[in-house]
Scaffold this active site. Structure first.
Site, PDB file in Angstrom:
ATOM      1  N   HIS A 163     -32.384 -14.370   7.642  1.00  0.00           N
ATOM      2  CA  HIS A 163     -31.700 -13.310   6.892  1.00  0.00           C
ATOM      3  C   HIS A 163     -32.303 -11.929   7.138  1.00  0.00           C
ATOM      4  O   HIS A 163     -32.806 -11.267   6.236  1.00  0.00           O
ATOM      5  CB  HIS A 163     -31.690 -13.635   5.395  1.00  0.00           C
ATOM      6  CG  HIS A 163     -30.862 -14.819   5.037  1.00  0.00           C
ATOM      7  ND1 HIS A 163     -30.448 -15.078   3.760  1.00  0.00           N
ATOM      8  CD2 HIS A 163     -30.346 -15.821   5.802  1.00  0.00           C
ATOM      9  CE1 HIS A 163     -29.724 -16.196   3.741  1.00  0.00           C
ATOM     10  NE2 HIS A 163     -29.663 -16.660   4.981  1.00  0.00           N
ATOM     11  N   GLN A 221     -33.789 -16.853  13.100  1.00  0.00           N
ATOM     12  CA  GLN A 221     -32.756 -15.833  13.236  1.00  0.00           C
ATOM     13  C   GLN A 221     -33.315 -14.489  13.679  1.00  0.00           C
ATOM     14  O   GLN A 221     -32.579 -13.517  13.826  1.00  0.00           O
ATOM     15  CB  GLN A 221     -32.026 -15.673  11.897  1.00  0.00           C
ATOM     16  CG  GLN A 221     -31.285 -16.922  11.455  1.00  0.00           C
ATOM     17  CD  GLN A 221     -30.709 -16.807  10.054  1.00  0.00           C
ATOM     18  OE1 GLN A 221     -30.859 -15.802   9.377  1.00  0.00           O
ATOM     19  NE2 GLN A 221     -30.041 -17.862   9.611  1.00  0.00           N
ATOM     20  N   TYR A 246     -26.485 -24.859  -0.848  1.00  0.00           N
ATOM     21  CA  TYR A 246     -26.320 -25.857   0.206  1.00  0.00           C
ATOM     22  C   TYR A 246     -26.500 -27.244  -0.397  1.00  0.00           C
ATOM     23  O   TYR A 246     -27.478 -27.514  -1.077  1.00  0.00           O
ATOM     24  CB  TYR A 246     -27.331 -25.622   1.329  1.00  0.00           C
ATOM     25  CG  TYR A 246     -27.130 -24.292   2.023  1.00  0.00           C
ATOM     26  CD1 TYR A 246     -26.027 -24.085   2.834  1.00  0.00           C
ATOM     27  CD2 TYR A 246     -28.026 -23.242   1.843  1.00  0.00           C
ATOM     28  CE1 TYR A 246     -25.820 -22.860   3.466  1.00  0.00           C
ATOM     29  CE2 TYR A 246     -27.839 -22.016   2.469  1.00  0.00           C
ATOM     30  CZ  TYR A 246     -26.730 -21.837   3.279  1.00  0.00           C
ATOM     31  OH  TYR A 246     -26.524 -20.620   3.900  1.00  0.00           O
ATOM     32  N   GLU A 251     -18.198 -12.750   2.869  1.00  0.00           N
ATOM     33  CA  GLU A 251     -17.457 -11.619   2.297  1.00  0.00           C
ATOM     34  C   GLU A 251     -17.226 -10.496   3.298  1.00  0.00           C
ATOM     35  O   GLU A 251     -18.002 -10.293   4.238  1.00  0.00           O
ATOM     36  CB  GLU A 251     -18.241 -11.039   1.113  1.00  0.00           C
ATOM     37  CG  GLU A 251     -18.401 -11.977  -0.060  1.00  0.00           C
ATOM     38  CD  GLU A 251     -19.190 -11.361  -1.204  1.00  0.00           C
ATOM     39  OE1 GLU A 251     -19.302 -12.014  -2.257  1.00  0.00           O
ATOM     40  OE2 GLU A 251     -19.693 -10.212  -1.059  1.00  0.00           O
ATOM     41  N   TYR A 276     -23.308  -5.178  -5.315  1.00  0.00           N
ATOM     42  CA  TYR A 276     -22.350  -6.148  -4.786  1.00  0.00           C
ATOM     43  C   TYR A 276     -22.647  -7.586  -5.211  1.00  0.00           C
ATOM     44  O   TYR A 276     -22.050  -8.519  -4.690  1.00  0.00           O
ATOM     45  CB  TYR A 276     -22.226  -5.958  -3.265  1.00  0.00           C
ATOM     46  CG  TYR A 276     -21.476  -4.669  -3.014  1.00  0.00           C
ATOM     47  CD1 TYR A 276     -20.099  -4.651  -2.895  1.00  0.00           C
ATOM     48  CD2 TYR A 276     -22.148  -3.449  -3.066  1.00  0.00           C
ATOM     49  CE1 TYR A 276     -19.410  -3.462  -2.770  1.00  0.00           C
ATOM     50  CE2 TYR A 276     -21.465  -2.248  -2.938  1.00  0.00           C
ATOM     51  CZ  TYR A 276     -20.089  -2.266  -2.802  1.00  0.00           C
ATOM     52  OH  TYR A 276     -19.393  -1.082  -2.711  1.00  0.00           O
TER      53      TYR A 276
END
Length: 376
Positions: free
Chosen positions: A153, A87, A267, A246, A256
C-alpha cells in the site's frame, strides 16, 4: 459534495453483445493493440517525451528510456536507494509540463530508512541528461511520514495540476489503516506540494494545529490511479479490501471515509470499521466495484481518434481481471462500462493518452509490454 454512486452490477450495456457481471464485452471493435516495446520487468509508470520517446519505470528499481522505434535503453543511472519487494519499488513517473526546456522528471518510489527496516513513499525530482543516460540534480521533494515496516500500500501516482502544483497519492501501508483518519501523518492521504517541495499556501490544513500542511484529502486506502479530468479536477482510483474499490474526485480537506466506511469487507469476510457504507462528514465514492477489480492507472480520452462515443470516456486498468475498463459518464454518473483487452488477461498497470491522441497501456508482468491502442 453531491456525488452519485453507480455500482457496477447495475450498469447499462451499449455497443456490446453480452453483459457479464455488469460489464459490457465484445466492445473492442474500435481499437486494436500493437506492441511498442516488450521485455519490461513489471513496468509501473510511463511518461511521454519529445520525439516520440517514452520513459518507463520498472518496479524492481530501474528507469528506462524507450525510443520511438521501440528500442529499450539501458537502465538510467542516478536513482536514489529504493526498497524493492512486495508492492514496493520504483513506481510512477511524470514528465514536467516544461520538459522540453528543463528536462525535468518526477518519480515516486519506496524510500528505505537508514537501517533498511522501514520505508515510505517518496517523491523525487531530477533532470534527465541530454543523452538520456543518467539523472542529474536529484532532489527528494517529499517523503511520507512515518516510515513503516511494510511491503504494501504505497499508493504513488503523481499528477501535475494546472497551477503547476503536484498531487501524490499515498497508501495506508496496510497495517496502519486507522491512521488514514488522523491528520498528524501522511498515511492514507493525498498530498499537494509545489515543484520545489514548498507547501502551497491554499492547502486546506495550512496553519491548523495537529495537521500536516501537505495534506489535501484523507481517509484513502491505496490510490493507484490518478489523473486530471478535462475540467482540471483531480480524479483517483483506490483499492478497497475484499470489494469496495472506488473512483473518487478528491476535494480539498474532505474525508473519504477509510476505514470507517467502505463497500468492502475483510479478506475472508467480516466487517471493517463501523461496518457501514455511509456516515456524516465522510464522502461517498463517485463509483465503486463489488467484486474488486483492483483498479490501477486511469486516463480521460480527450481526442477524437477512436470515433464517436469514446471522447470524454474514462479508462481504468484492472490488475485483478486483466482488462482495460472503458467507462462512459453522463451527468456526473457512470452509465456504462466496457471491457477492452480482456482476451489477453494481462494486468493493466498504467494507461495514458499520448501526444498523438492515442491510448497507451503498460502490462504489469515479468515480460511486461508497452502497448499502443490503434483505432480500427
Amino acid at each position: 459534495m453531491n456525488l452519485q454512486i453507480q455500482p457496477s452490477f447495475s450498469l447499462v450495456c451499449r455497443f456490446a453483445a453480452v453483459a457479464v457481471l455488469g460489464f459490457c464485452v465484445n466492445a473492442t471493435a474500435q481499437m486494436r493493440p500493437e506492441t511498442v516495446a516488450a521485455g519490461l520487468e513489471n513496468p509501473w509508470g510511463v511518461a511521454f517525451l519529445p520525439g516520440g520517446r517514452f520513459v518507463v519505470t520498472e518496479r524492481p528499481g530501474r528507469l528506462r528510456l524507450i525510443g520511438a522505434d521501440g528500442k529499450i535503453g539501458a537502465p538510467i543511472a542516478g536513482l536514489p536507494p529504493i526498497a524493492t519487494g512486495g508492492q514496493g519499488g520504483l513506481l510512477d513517473v511524470l514528465a514536467d509540463s516544461g520538459f522540453e526546456k528543463n528536462r525535468t522528471l518526477y518519480f515516486c518510489f519506496s524510500e528505505p530508512d537508514a537501517g533498511g527496516s522501514a520505508n515510505s513513499t517518496a517523491l523525487a525530482r531530477a533532470n534527465l541528461s541530454a543523452d538520456g543516460t543518467k539523472l542529474e540534480d536529484l532532489k527528494i521533494i517529499f517523503s511520507q511520514q512515518p516510515k513503516v515496516a511494510s511491503r504494501n500500500h504505497f499508493g504513488c501516482r503523481i499528477v501535475e495540476a494546472r497551477d503547476g502544483t503536484l498531487f501524490l497519492t499515498l497508501g495506508d501501508r496496510f497495517s496502519r489503516k486507522e491512521d488514514a483518519q488522523k491528520l498528524d501523518n501522511h498515511l492514507g492521504k493525498i498530498v499537494r506540494i509545489g515543484k520545489d517541495s514548498a507547501v502551497p499556501k491554499d492547502n486546506p490544513f495550512v496553519g491548523k494545529a495537529g495537521a500536516l500542511p501537505e495534506i489535501w484529502s484523507y481517509g484513502h486506502r491505496n490510490g493507484q490511479g490518478a489523473t486530471l479530468a478535462p475540467d482540471g479536477r483531480l480524479w483517483m482510483t483506490e483499492h478497497g479490501p475484499q470489494g469496495g474499490d472506488e473512483i473518487n474526485i478528491p476535494q480539498a480537506g474532505r474525508n473519504y471515509g477509510w476505514p470507517v466506511i467502505t463497500y468492502g469487507e475483510n479478506y475472508g469476510g467480516g466487517k471493517i470499521g463501523d461496518g457501514i457504507t455511509a456516515k456524516d462528514g465522510m464522502e461517498q465514492p463517485l463509483h465503486y466495484w463489488v467484486p474488486s477489480i483492483a483498479p490501477s492507472g486511469m486516463a480521460f480520452l480527450t481526442s477524437d481518434r477512436y470515433g464517436a462515443g469514446w471522447k470524454g470516456n474514462l479508462f481504468v486498468g484492472s490488475l485483478k481481471f486483466g482488462y482495460l475498463d472503458r467507462i462512459e459518464l453522463k451527468g456526473g454518473k457512470v452509465v456504462a462500462e466496457h471491457k477492452l483487452l480482456a482476451e489477453g488477461r494481462a494486468r493493466i498497470r498504467d494507461v495514458k493518452q499520448g501526444p498523438d491522441g492515442l491510448l497507451y497501456v503498460l502490462t504489469d508482468e515479468a515480460d511486461g509490454k508497452l502497448l499502443r491502442l490503434r483505432p480500427n
